[in-house]
Design an enzyme around this catalytic site. Structure first.
Site, short mmCIF file in Angstrom:
data_model
loop_
_atom_site.label_atom_id
_atom_site.label_comp_id
_atom_site.label_asym_id
_atom_site.label_seq_id
_atom_site.Cartn_x
_atom_site.Cartn_y
_atom_site.Cartn_z
N CYS A 79 -36.93 -10.06 -92.55
CA CYS A 79 -35.51 -10.29 -92.32
C CYS A 79 -35.30 -11.64 -91.64
O CYS A 79 -35.61 -12.67 -92.22
CB CYS A 79 -34.89 -9.13 -91.53
SG CYS A 79 -33.07 -9.15 -91.55
N HIS A 181 -35.78 -5.12 -94.93
CA HIS A 181 -36.61 -4.48 -93.91
C HIS A 181 -37.55 -3.46 -94.57
O HIS A 181 -37.11 -2.35 -94.88
CB HIS A 181 -35.74 -3.74 -92.89
CG HIS A 181 -34.99 -4.63 -91.97
ND1 HIS A 181 -35.55 -5.10 -90.80
CD2 HIS A 181 -33.73 -5.13 -92.03
CE1 HIS A 181 -34.66 -5.86 -90.17
NE2 HIS A 181 -33.55 -5.90 -90.90
N GLU A 183 -39.78 -1.75 -93.14
CA GLU A 183 -39.94 -0.63 -92.20
C GLU A 183 -38.76 0.32 -92.24
O GLU A 183 -38.83 1.42 -91.68
CB GLU A 183 -40.17 -1.16 -90.78
CG GLU A 183 -38.94 -1.64 -90.05
CD GLU A 183 -38.46 -3.02 -90.45
OE1 GLU A 183 -37.52 -3.52 -89.80
OE2 GLU A 183 -38.99 -3.62 -91.42
#
Length: 208
Positions: A79, A181, A183
């Site tokens: 990001c 992202h 994650e």
């Protein structure tokens, strides 16, 4: 061991949790010696480019990250962390970045009528073959950003459509970045982090 650069940017803990879930040996650190000894480095980030670079400079981490990139070991920006890899950003004025990938970070145009920030799930379209980017080919991942990177075609691995193609995955040799992202992108994001871990174990993959 993979090291996550710890410089108070907000999403470091989420990245660590994802790596922990995968059983990947990892550590949060701002220690130059620990960073340089890592098998792979992740530069996360949430917030403003100017403040992130200020935080890195205050911790004297800019030359450390640049030196790590020069080793040829894999480095992944996530990001805002991806945006920091470029030469400069025009968010709140002009701010120099890490200069690891040629290009600039500019505001997402608002003339399409779409809301900014670009927030939510969107699909990645590959622009050239790459083993890391292939994990995300035609897959939706989670984005939250108001600025995007503009770079040369040879460094763009994938784009996502938001009124126009926005750069979503970049790579210059061993230096990679995702605007989304991983994650926060469910199983496909975890698969991408697993692929990055494999790159840290195979020198040939880090040069792919």
């Amino acid at each position: 061991m993979i090291v996550i650069v710890d410089y108070d940017t907000g999403n470091t803990r989420n990245v660590k949790k994802a790596l922990d879930y995968l059983g990947v040996n990892n550590q949060l650190s701002a220690d130059p010696a620990i960073i340089m000894a890592a098998s792979g480095l992740i530069l996360p980030g949430v917030g403003a480019f100017k403040e992130a670079m200020k935080a890195l400079n205050q911790r004297q981490l800019v030359p450390v990250i640049q030196a790590f990139a020069a080793t040829g070991k894999p480095l992944l920006g996530i990001c805002l962390g991806m945006q920091l890899l470029f030469d400069r950003s025009f968010e709140f004025g002009e701010t120099a970045g890490l200069g690891l990938i040629p290009g600039e970070v500019v505001a997402i145009p608002t003339d399409s009528g779409l809301a900014v920030p670009h927030m939510g799930w969107n699909t990645n379209s590959l622009t050239q073959p790459d083993l890391f980017a292939a994990v995300f080919a035609d897959q939706a991942t989670y984005f939250v950003h108001s600025f995007y990177a503009t770079t040369l075609p040879q460094f763009t691995l994938a784009t996502t459509d938001y009124g126009q193609p926005l750069t979503s995955i970049v790579r210059r040799n061993n230096v990679l970045g995702t605007q989304f992202h991983p994650e926060k992108s469910g199983a496909i994001g975890l698969a991408g982090l697993k692929k990055f871990k494999e790159m840290t174990e195979d020198e040939a993959l880090s040069r792919d």
